[in-house]
Design a protein around this motif. Structure first.
Motif, short mmCIF file in Angstrom:
data_model
loop_
_atom_site.label_atom_id
_atom_site.label_comp_id
_atom_site.label_asym_id
_atom_site.label_seq_id
_atom_site.Cartn_x
_atom_site.Cartn_y
_atom_site.Cartn_z
N SER A 1 18.45 39.16 48.30
CA SER A 1 19.50 38.55 47.48
C SER A 1 19.77 39.38 46.23
CB SER A 1 19.09 37.13 47.10
OG SER A 1 20.05 36.55 46.25
N HIS A 2 18.70 39.88 45.61
CA HIS A 2 18.84 40.71 44.40
C HIS A 2 19.61 41.99 44.71
CE1 HIS A 2 17.83 42.68 40.63
NE2 HIS A 2 17.37 43.72 41.32
N LEU A 3 19.29 42.63 45.84
CA LEU A 3 19.99 43.86 46.23
C LEU A 3 21.47 43.57 46.52
CD1 LEU A 3 17.30 45.46 48.59
CD2 LEU A 3 17.99 46.29 46.33
N GLN A 4 21.73 42.45 47.19
CA GLN A 4 23.11 42.11 47.53
C GLN A 4 23.92 41.73 46.29
OE1 GLN A 4 22.32 39.14 50.60
NE2 GLN A 4 23.09 40.55 52.15
N VAL A 5 23.27 41.09 45.32
CA VAL A 5 23.96 40.73 44.08
C VAL A 5 24.41 42.00 43.36
CG1 VAL A 5 23.61 39.81 41.75
CG2 VAL A 5 22.92 38.47 43.73
N GLY A 6 23.53 43.00 43.30
CA GLY A 6 23.90 44.26 42.66
C GLY A 6 25.05 44.94 43.38
N PHE A 7 25.01 44.92 44.72
CA PHE A 7 26.09 45.53 45.52
C PHE A 7 27.41 44.79 45.30
CE2 PHE A 7 28.49 45.75 49.54
CZ PHE A 7 28.64 47.13 49.66
N THR A 8 27.34 43.45 45.32
CA THR A 8 28.55 42.63 45.13
C THR A 8 29.14 42.84 43.75
OG1 THR A 8 27.66 40.97 46.64
CG2 THR A 8 29.46 40.29 45.21
N HIS A 9 28.29 42.97 42.74
CA HIS A 9 28.78 43.20 41.37
C HIS A 9 29.57 44.50 41.29
CE1 HIS A 9 28.89 43.24 37.01
NE2 HIS A 9 28.31 44.44 36.99
N THR A 10 29.07 45.54 41.91
CA THR A 10 29.79 46.83 41.90
C THR A 10 31.10 46.72 42.67
OG1 THR A 10 27.65 47.96 41.85
CG2 THR A 10 29.56 49.29 42.39
N ASN B 1 32.94 44.06 42.98
CA ASN B 1 33.88 43.31 42.14
C ASN B 1 34.46 44.19 41.02
OD1 ASN B 1 33.54 40.97 43.63
ND2 ASN B 1 31.87 40.21 42.33
N LEU B 2 33.62 45.03 40.43
CA LEU B 2 34.12 45.95 39.39
C LEU B 2 35.14 46.92 39.98
CD1 LEU B 2 30.83 46.86 37.44
CD2 LEU B 2 32.72 45.41 36.64
N GLN B 3 34.84 47.42 41.17
CA GLN B 3 35.75 48.35 41.84
C GLN B 3 37.09 47.67 42.15
OE1 GLN B 3 35.11 49.25 45.99
NE2 GLN B 3 35.31 51.45 45.60
N ALA C 1 40.81 48.54 40.76
CA ALA C 1 41.86 48.85 41.73
C ALA C 1 43.07 47.93 41.53
CB ALA C 1 41.32 48.73 43.15
N PHE C 2 42.80 46.64 41.21
CA PHE C 2 43.89 45.68 41.02
C PHE C 2 44.80 46.11 39.87
CE2 PHE C 2 45.38 41.99 38.56
CZ PHE C 2 46.22 41.41 39.50
N TYR C 3 44.21 46.41 38.71
CA TYR C 3 45.03 46.79 37.56
C TYR C 3 45.73 48.14 37.78
CZ TYR C 3 42.92 42.95 34.99
OH TYR C 3 42.51 41.69 34.58
N SER C 4 45.06 49.06 38.46
CA SER C 4 45.68 50.36 38.73
C SER C 4 46.87 50.21 39.66
CB SER C 4 44.64 51.31 39.35
OG SER C 4 43.55 51.50 38.49
N ASN C 5 46.70 49.43 40.72
CA ASN C 5 47.80 49.21 41.66
C ASN C 5 48.95 48.44 41.01
OD1 ASN C 5 46.56 50.53 43.79
ND2 ASN C 5 45.51 48.69 44.52
N LEU C 6 48.62 47.55 40.07
CA LEU C 6 49.66 46.79 39.38
C LEU C 6 50.57 47.73 38.58
CD1 LEU C 6 50.62 43.89 38.81
CD2 LEU C 6 49.15 43.89 36.78
N VAL C 7 49.97 48.71 37.90
CA VAL C 7 50.76 49.68 37.13
C VAL C 7 51.67 50.47 38.05
CG1 VAL C 7 50.62 51.74 35.68
CG2 VAL C 7 49.06 49.82 35.28
N VAL C 8 51.11 50.92 39.20
CA VAL C 8 51.90 51.72 40.15
C VAL C 8 53.06 50.89 40.70
CG1 VAL C 8 51.82 52.91 42.37
CG2 VAL C 8 49.96 53.21 40.74
N MET C 9 52.79 49.64 41.06
CA MET C 9 53.83 48.78 41.62
C MET C 9 54.94 48.51 40.61
SD MET C 9 53.13 48.29 44.73
CE MET C 9 54.38 47.04 45.04
N LEU C 10 54.60 48.35 39.34
CA LEU C 10 55.61 48.17 38.31
C LEU C 10 56.52 49.40 38.22
CD1 LEU C 10 53.56 46.45 35.44
CD2 LEU C 10 55.41 45.44 36.81
N GLY C 11 55.92 50.57 38.38
CA GLY C 11 56.71 51.80 38.39
C GLY C 11 57.70 51.81 39.55
#
Length: 538
Positions: free
Chosen positions: A222-231, A233-235, A239-249
Motif C-alpha cells: 500500500s505504501h509503494l502504491q500510494v507513492g506511485f499514485t501521488h506521482t 496525480n502530480l503528472q 498535463a491538465f494545465y498544460s493542455n488547457l493552455v494549448v487548447m485555449l490557443g
C-alpha cells in the motif's frame, strides 16, 4: 542523443521497409484529405451558384474519395498492429538472448522484477515510439504543412497568422517535455519497486505466511502504491494545465479564422464554399498541432524506456568462445588463483588445487568463505583476478572460460526446476533424449518415484517444481545433470533436502559414477565429506 537514435535505428533495421510502407499509406490518406477539402469547396460553390459544374459528378467523386480514405485508414490500422507485434516479438527475443549471454557479474546489478518490468513495459514503449508515435509525428507534420500550403494559396495573410501559432505550441511542448520526462523517470522507478516487491513476496509466500507477515506485506505494498499514485496525480495535474493552455490557443486560432472568413464573406471577396474550406483547413492545422502536443507524453515515456533498455543493451557480454568438449577430462588445476567481488574483501587467495578423474572432492568451510564462488569460477561465470584455472584432457590443456562450460554438469542448491512436465525439465540436460535413457538416469539418481506417479514422465510441475517434495526435486535436478554431456559434476549442497537414507543411497550411486567423472561437492555434512576422496577446506 546520438546513441539513443542509433539504438532505435538498430531496433528497426529489419522492419525499415515495412515502416516506409506504413508512412506511404498515411501520406496517401493525407493527399485524399486535402483533395476532399477542394472537392467540398467546389461542390458548395456549385450548389450556391458561385461556380459551374455538374453536381452529381462532384458528389460521386467526393464519395469515392471518402470510401478510399476509409479503406486506407483500415489498412493503416491493420498494418500498424501487424508491425507492432512483429517488432515487439523481435525486441523481446533480442533482449532475452542478450540477458542469457551477459556476464554474470553485470547481471547481478539488476533485480529480476526490474528486468521483467523493462522487458514488458519498456519494450512496449520503444515499439510504440517506432510504430505509432514516429509515424504519427511524421504524418501529422506533413498534414500540417499540406494544410498550411493549401490555406496560403487561398489566403496568404491568414496562413501566416496561423503558422505563427505553431512555434508557440512547439515551445510549450519543449517546456512540457522537460517536466514530463522527470515524472516519467520517477514513475518507471516506482513501478519497478512495486514489481520487485510483489515478485519477491509471491516467491517467498510460505515464509511470509509462516512469519504471520501478511499485514506487514499489505502495508508495504500500500505504501509503494500510494507513492506511485501521488506521482501519477502530480503528472496528470501538470498535463491538465498544460493542455488547457494549448487548447485555449487553438480556440483563439479558430475564432480568428472564423471572424476573418465572415469579414471577407460580407465584403464579397470570399464564397461560402471557400469559407467552409477555410474552416476545414483550420481544423486540419489545429488537429495536427494538437496531435503533436498529445504525442509528447508518449514520446517521453518512450524516451525513458530507451534509457532503461539501453542499460541492458550496454551490458558486457561473455567473450564469444567455441565450445570445447573434452571426451575424457583428466584433471582440473587451480594455479595461484585469487578472486574478490567488486568492492569486497578477497575471498580466494592464491589457491593451488587439483581435481583428478575418478575422484570425489568436497569443498567445505564457513558460510561466505567462497565455496560457491569456486563453482562459478569453474563454470566460467566469473574470471580469477590473478592466477589461472586449467582443464586437461585429450592430450591438451585449456584455460577455463565460457567455452569450457559444456564440460560441467551443475546441480544448484535451489534445484532450479521450471514449470512444465518432468520430461521437459530433464530435456534441458539432453534435448534429444530417449525414454530408455530417461529411465536409466532416473534410477541412477534415485528418482524412481517418478514411475509411480499417475502420469509418469509427463507429470506437470508448478513454478519452481512445486508439487514435489524437496528431496524429490533435488533428485530430479541430479538426474538432469547426469544427462548433460559434461564429465565434471558440480553439486552445491545437493543433500540439503535429503533424508539420511536417501543421502547414503545417492552418495553410493555417485561413487559408481566417479570412475569416468570428476565430482566436486559443496557440503557441510560429515557423511558427504567421509565419502569423498579429498576434502578442501576454505
Amino acid at each position: 542523443m546520438k546513441r539513443k537514435l542509433a539504438f532505435l535505428w538498430n531496433c528497426i533495421r529489419r522492419d525499415r521497409k515495412h515502416l516506409c510502407h506504413l508512412l506511404l499509406i498515411g501520406i496517401c490518406d493525407i493527399g485524399l484529405a486535402l483533395l476532399i477539402v477542394g472537392i467540398t469547396k467546389h461542390l458548395i460553390d456549385v450548389a450556391s451558384g458561385n461556380s459551374v459544374g455538374v453536381l452529381w459528378k462532384q458528389i460521386t467523386l467526393l464519395l469515392a474519395c471518402m470510401l478510399l480514405s476509409v479503406l486506407l485508414r483500415g489498412l493503416f490500422s491493420r498494418y500498424t498492429v501487424w508491425l507492432h507485434n512483429e517488432l515487439r516479438n523481435r525486441l523481446i527475443e533480442h533482449f532475452f538472448t542478450l540477458l542469457l549471454r551477459a556476464r554474470w557479474l553485470d547481471m547481478k546489478k539488476f533485480h529480476s522484477g526490474d528486468i521483467m518490468s523493462r522487458m514488458e513495459q519498456d519494450t512496449d514503449g520503444v515499439v510504440n515510439l517506432l510504430v505509432v508515435s514516429f509515424p504519427q509525428f511524421v504524418l501529422t507534420f506533413l498534414k500540417l504543412c499540406g494544410a498550411l500550403v493549401y490555406l496560403y494559396i487561398m489566403d496568404g495573410r491568414l496562413a501566416v497568422v496561423l503558422a505563427l501559432l505553431v512555434p508557440v505550441v512547439l515551445l510549450l511542448s519543449k517546456l512540457y517535455f522537460k517536466k514530463m520526462r522527470s515524472f516519467s523517470r520517477l514513475l518507471k522507478k516506482q513501478w519497478s519497486e512495486v514489481c520487485q516487491f510483489f515478485q519477491e513476496i509471491v516467491q517467498n509466500r510460505e515464509v511470509m505466511k509462516a512469519l504471520m507477515a501478511e499485514p506487514a506485506c499489505d502495508c508495504k505494498l500500500s505504501h509503494l502504491q500510494v507513492g506511485f499514485t501521488h506521482t501519477v496525480n502530480l503528472q496528470n495535474r501538470f498535463a491538465f494545465y498544460s493542455n488547457l493552455v494549448v487548447m485555449l490557443g487553438f480556440v483563439v486560432g479558430y475564432l480568428i479564422t472564423f471572424s476573418w472568413g465572415l469579414y471577407r464573406l460580407e465584403n464579397g471577396t470570399l464564397t461560402f464554399g471557400a469559407l467552409m474550406a477555410f474552416l476545414q483547413l483550420v481544423t486540419m492545422i489545429q488537429g495536427p498541432s494538437l496531435g503533436l502536443a498529445q504525442l509528447v507524453p508518449g514520446i517521453i515515456v518512450s524516451y525513458t524506456a530507451i534509457e532503461r533498455l539501453k542499460e541492458l543493451e550496454d551490458l558486457q557480454m561473455e567473450t564469444p568462445c567455441r565450445f570445447s568438449l573434452f571426451k575424457g577430462v583428466e584433471s582440473i588445476e587451480f594455479r595461484n588463483v585469487s578472486f574478490r567481488y567488486r568492492d569486497g574483501k578477497a575471498l580466494l587467495n592464491e589457491l593451488n588445487w587439483s581435481f583428478e578423474r575418478g575422484k570425489m572432492y568436497a569443498l567445505t568451510g564457513r558460510t561466505g568463505c567462497g565455496k560457491t564462488t569456486i563453482l562459478r569460477l569453474l563454470l566460467g561465470f566469473i574470471n580469477p583476478d590473478a592466477g589461472s584455472i586449467h582443464i586437461n584432457g585429450n592430450g591438451r590443456q585449456t584455460n577455463i572460460d565460457a567455452g569450457t562450460r559444456i564440460n560441467f554438469a551443475y546441480v544448484p542448491q535451489d534445484y532450479a526446476l521450471l514449470s512444465g512436465s518432468i520430461r521437459d525439465n530433464l530435456n534441458w540436460g539432453k534435448p534429444q533424449v530417449t525414454d530408455e535413457e530417461l529411465i536409466d538416469v532416473l534410477e541412477q539418481a534415485g528418482a524412481g518415484f517418478v514411475f509411480g506417479l499417475p502420469e509418469g514422465l509427463d507429470t506437470r510441475l508448478n513454478e519452481r517444481g512445486e508439487g514435489l517434495s524437496g528431496g524429490q526435486m533435488q533428485r530430479l535436478a541430479i538426474a538432469r545433470a547426469l544427462l548433460a554431456p559434461g564429465e565434471v559434476l558440480l553439486l552445491d549442497e545437493f543433500t540439503s533436502a535429503l533424508d539420511s537414507d536417501t543421502e547414503r543411497m545417492i552418495i553410493a550411486l555417485l561413487k559408481k559414477q566417479v570412475e569416468h567423472r570428476i565430482i566436486i561437492i559443496v557440503s557441510h555434512k560429515r557423511a558427504v565429506m567421509d565419502a569423498c576422496d579429498c576434502v578442501y577446506q576454505l
